[in-house]
Design a protein around this motif. Structure first.
Motif, mmCIF file in Angstrom:
data_model
loop_
_atom_site.group_PDB
_atom_site.id
_atom_site.type_symbol
_atom_site.label_atom_id
_atom_site.label_comp_id
_atom_site.label_asym_id
_atom_site.label_seq_id
_atom_site.Cartn_x
_atom_site.Cartn_y
_atom_site.Cartn_z
ATOM 1 N N MET A 79 -36.124 -9.921 11.012
ATOM 2 C CA MET A 79 -36.102 -10.982 9.989
ATOM 3 C C MET A 79 -35.070 -10.699 8.900
ATOM 4 O O MET A 79 -34.548 -11.630 8.280
ATOM 5 N N ARG A 80 -34.799 -9.435 8.651
ATOM 6 C CA ARG A 80 -33.706 -9.127 7.709
ATOM 7 C C ARG A 80 -32.410 -9.707 8.260
ATOM 8 O O ARG A 80 -31.599 -10.256 7.524
ATOM 9 N N HIS A 81 -32.236 -9.585 9.569
ATOM 10 C CA HIS A 81 -31.002 -10.102 10.164
ATOM 11 C C HIS A 81 -30.981 -11.636 10.190
ATOM 12 O O HIS A 81 -29.993 -12.248 9.779
ATOM 13 N N ALA A 86 -28.938 -16.856 8.015
ATOM 14 C CA ALA A 86 -29.208 -18.144 7.365
ATOM 15 C C ALA A 86 -28.541 -18.208 5.997
ATOM 16 O O ALA A 86 -27.958 -19.232 5.617
ATOM 17 N N SER A 87 -28.576 -17.106 5.247
ATOM 18 C CA SER A 87 -27.988 -17.142 3.902
ATOM 19 C C SER A 87 -26.469 -17.276 3.965
ATOM 20 O O SER A 87 -25.863 -17.966 3.141
ATOM 21 N N THR A 88 -25.855 -16.665 4.976
ATOM 22 C CA THR A 88 -24.399 -16.819 5.165
ATOM 23 C C THR A 88 -24.049 -18.274 5.450
ATOM 24 O O THR A 88 -23.129 -18.845 4.852
ATOM 25 N N VAL A 89 -24.797 -18.888 6.372
ATOM 26 C CA VAL A 89 -24.510 -20.277 6.752
ATOM 27 C C VAL A 89 -24.725 -21.203 5.553
ATOM 28 O O VAL A 89 -23.926 -22.107 5.294
ATOM 29 N N LEU A 90 -25.789 -20.947 4.779
ATOM 30 C CA LEU A 90 -26.047 -21.813 3.615
ATOM 31 C C LEU A 90 -24.922 -21.705 2.593
ATOM 32 O O LEU A 90 -24.447 -22.716 2.067
ATOM 33 N N GLY A 163 -32.257 -20.502 10.901
ATOM 34 C CA GLY A 163 -31.697 -19.989 12.147
ATOM 35 C C GLY A 163 -32.709 -19.102 12.852
ATOM 36 O O GLY A 163 -33.514 -18.421 12.198
ATOM 37 N N TRP A 164 -32.659 -19.118 14.190
ATOM 38 C CA TRP A 164 -33.556 -18.286 15.015
ATOM 39 C C TRP A 164 -32.695 -17.312 15.806
ATOM 40 O O TRP A 164 -31.844 -17.719 16.607
ATOM 41 N N HIS A 169 -37.261 -16.466 12.751
ATOM 42 C CA HIS A 169 -36.572 -17.469 11.942
ATOM 43 C C HIS A 169 -36.238 -16.936 10.545
ATOM 44 O O HIS A 169 -36.975 -16.115 9.988
ATOM 45 N N GLY A 170 -35.146 -17.454 9.984
ATOM 46 C CA GLY A 170 -34.812 -17.234 8.569
ATOM 47 C C GLY A 170 -34.535 -18.608 7.982
ATOM 48 O O GLY A 170 -33.774 -19.380 8.562
ATOM 49 N N ASP A 171 -35.146 -18.918 6.831
ATOM 50 C CA ASP A 171 -35.191 -20.294 6.304
ATOM 51 C C ASP A 171 -34.786 -20.268 4.837
ATOM 52 O O ASP A 171 -35.419 -19.561 4.029
ATOM 53 N N THR A 172 -33.762 -21.032 4.467
ATOM 54 C CA THR A 172 -33.316 -21.017 3.063
ATOM 55 C C THR A 172 -32.633 -22.334 2.710
ATOM 56 O O THR A 172 -32.014 -22.967 3.565
#
Ligand code: MF3
Ligand code: CO
Ligand code: CO
Length: 326
Positions: A79-81, A86-90, A163-164, A169-172
Motif C-alpha cells: 500500500m505504500r507503493h 496514486a499521489s504521483t498521478v494526482l 490505482g491498483w 488500492h491507493g486513493d487520493t
C-alpha cells in the motif's frame, strides 16, 4: 435527450437557445446558467493485458469479502507503493488543470500514466464506472465523470484518482483552481484541505473513529460551511471500499477504535451552502441540491502507534496546506 455543450458566449434571453431546440434561451437552458453542464462521455478505454486486473474489472460486479481491518506488513508495504503511484498521478494530473482543457483530456492522461506505472486505474468498471478518475467541478460533490466539457476560468476542479497495483488500492484526491478563482471559492478550497488534515491528525490509535469527524466538523463550522453526510471515507486495502466507514461529521455511534495497522481514507466534502444532493441522470454525478460550490481533498492513511502515516502523501503530494508545507 441529446447532450449539447454550452458555447462560451451565451445568447440574450430572447434569442434562440444555443442547444438548437428552437426555443428562446430564457425558456430553455437559461436556468442552468452558471451550472456545470454535462458534456459527452467517450467510450471506456481499454487497459492492456500486461496490467494485472482486480476481480471486478471484467464484469463490473463483485462480491465483497471480509478483509482484515489490521493489515499485514506485506500488505502495508504494497500500500505504500500503490499510495505513492496514486499521489504521483494526482500531482501530474493537477498540473494539467487550466482553462480550455477538457476533463476527458485529464482522464486520458490519468489512464495512460497509471498504466505506465504498472497500475490498473481502479475506477474503470468499478460497479460499471466508465473512466480512470472522477472529475468534480464547482457544485459537483463527487463522482463526476470526465467528459468533453472544457474547464472554464474560475472553476474549481477536483480530481480523484485510485490505482491498483501489487494487489492493493491507493486513493487520493485534491481540488485545483482553474485560472483566477473568486475569493469565496478559494477560501472554501483552503478550509476543505485544512479539514482533511485536521481529520488525519485525529487518527490516533486507541481513539474512536468519531474523533476524525469531530475535528473536521468543528473546523468547517467556524466558517458556517456544510459537511456532506451522504458520502464518507472508507477502509481500503485489497478492496477499494471495505466495511470501515469514516464519517466526516461527529456521530457518537462511530465507535470503532482505531488500531495500528488499519488503513482508511479521510476525504471530507465541504459545501458553501446545502449539504443535500441530487444525482444526474448518468447515475453517478452527485451535485449540491442548491447548486452552490463544494470542495474535497482525500488521502489514504495508515494508523500507527504515533502519527498516522499518509500513504498517498509525502513530498510532492498535491497538498499546498500539508503540515510539511505550512
Ligand atoms: N475514489 C472514490 C473514493 O474516494 C471512489 C470512486 S468510485 C467510482 O472513494 F466508481 F465512482 F469511480
Ligand atoms: Co476514497
Ligand atoms: Co477517491
Amino acid at each position: 435527450m441529446s447532450i449539447a455543450t454550452a458555447p462560451t458566449t451565451l445568447p440574450q434571453a430572447n434569442e434562440p437557445c444555443w442547444c438548437g431546440s428552437g426555443r428562446k434561451y430564457k425558456r430553455c437552458h437559461k436556468k442552468l446558467e452558471g451550472r456545470v453542464l454535462q458534456g459527452e462521455v467517450s467510450p471506456m478505454r481499454l487497459v492492456p493485458d500486461h496490467i494485472a486486473r482486480p476481480p471486478y474489472a471484467d464484469t463490473g460486479e463483485y462480491e465483497p469479502w471480509e478483509e482484515d481491518r489490521i493489515k499485514s506488513p506485506e500488505i502495508i508495504e504494497a500500500m505504500r507503493h500503490s499510495g505513492k503511484v496514486a499521489s504521483t498521478v494526482l500531482r501530474e494530473a493537477g498540473a494539467m488543470v487550466a482553462p480550455g482543457v477538457t476533463t476527458e483530456e485529464i482522464d486520458t492522461f490519468v489512464h495512460e500514466r497509471f498504466i505506465e506505472l504498472g497500475a490498473y486505474p481502479s475506477t474503470i468498471n468499478y460497479h460499471g464506472y466508465p473512466k480512470a478518475c472522477c472529475t468534480s467541478i464547482n457544485e459537483v460533490i463527487c463522482h463526476g465523470i470526465p467528459d468533453s466539457r472544457p474547464l472554464i476560468e474560475g472553476d474549481i476542479c477536483n480530481i480523484d484518482v485510485t490505482g491498483w497495483i501489487g494487489g492493493v488500492h491507493g486513493d487520493t484526491n485534491a481540488t485545483f483552481f482553474v485560472g483566477e478563482v473568486d475569493p469565496e471559492s478559494r477560501q472554501l478550497v483552503q478550509v476543505t484541505e485544512e479539514c482533511m488534515w485536521l481529520g488525519i491528525e485525529a487518527a490516533k490509535a486507541g481513539q474512536p473513529l468519531s474523533d476524525i469527524g469531530r475535528a473536521i466538523e468543528d473546523h468547517a463550522k467556524k466558517y458556517k460551511y456544510g459537511v456532506v453526510r451522504a458520502f464518507v471515507g472508507h477502509g481500503i486495502g485489497e478492496q477499494f471500499h471495505t466495511d470501515i466507514q469514516v464519517l466526516h461529521y461527529y456521530d457518537s455511534r462511530s465507535s470503532v477504535i482505531m488500531r495500528p495497522g488499519m488503513t482508511f481514507t479521510v476525504e471530507p466534502m465541504i459545501t458553501l451552502g446545502s449539504i443535500n444532493y441530487k444525482i444526474w441522470d448518468d447515475d453517478w454525478t452527485a451535485v449540491t441540491s442548491d447548486g452552490k460550490r463544494t470542495a474535497q481533498f482525500e488521502h489514504t492513511l495508515l494508523v500507527t502507534e504515533g502519527e498516522p502515516e499518509v500513504l498517498t502523501g509525502g513530498e510532492g503530494a498535491a497538498s499546498p496546506f500539508a503540515p510539511w508545507n505550512r
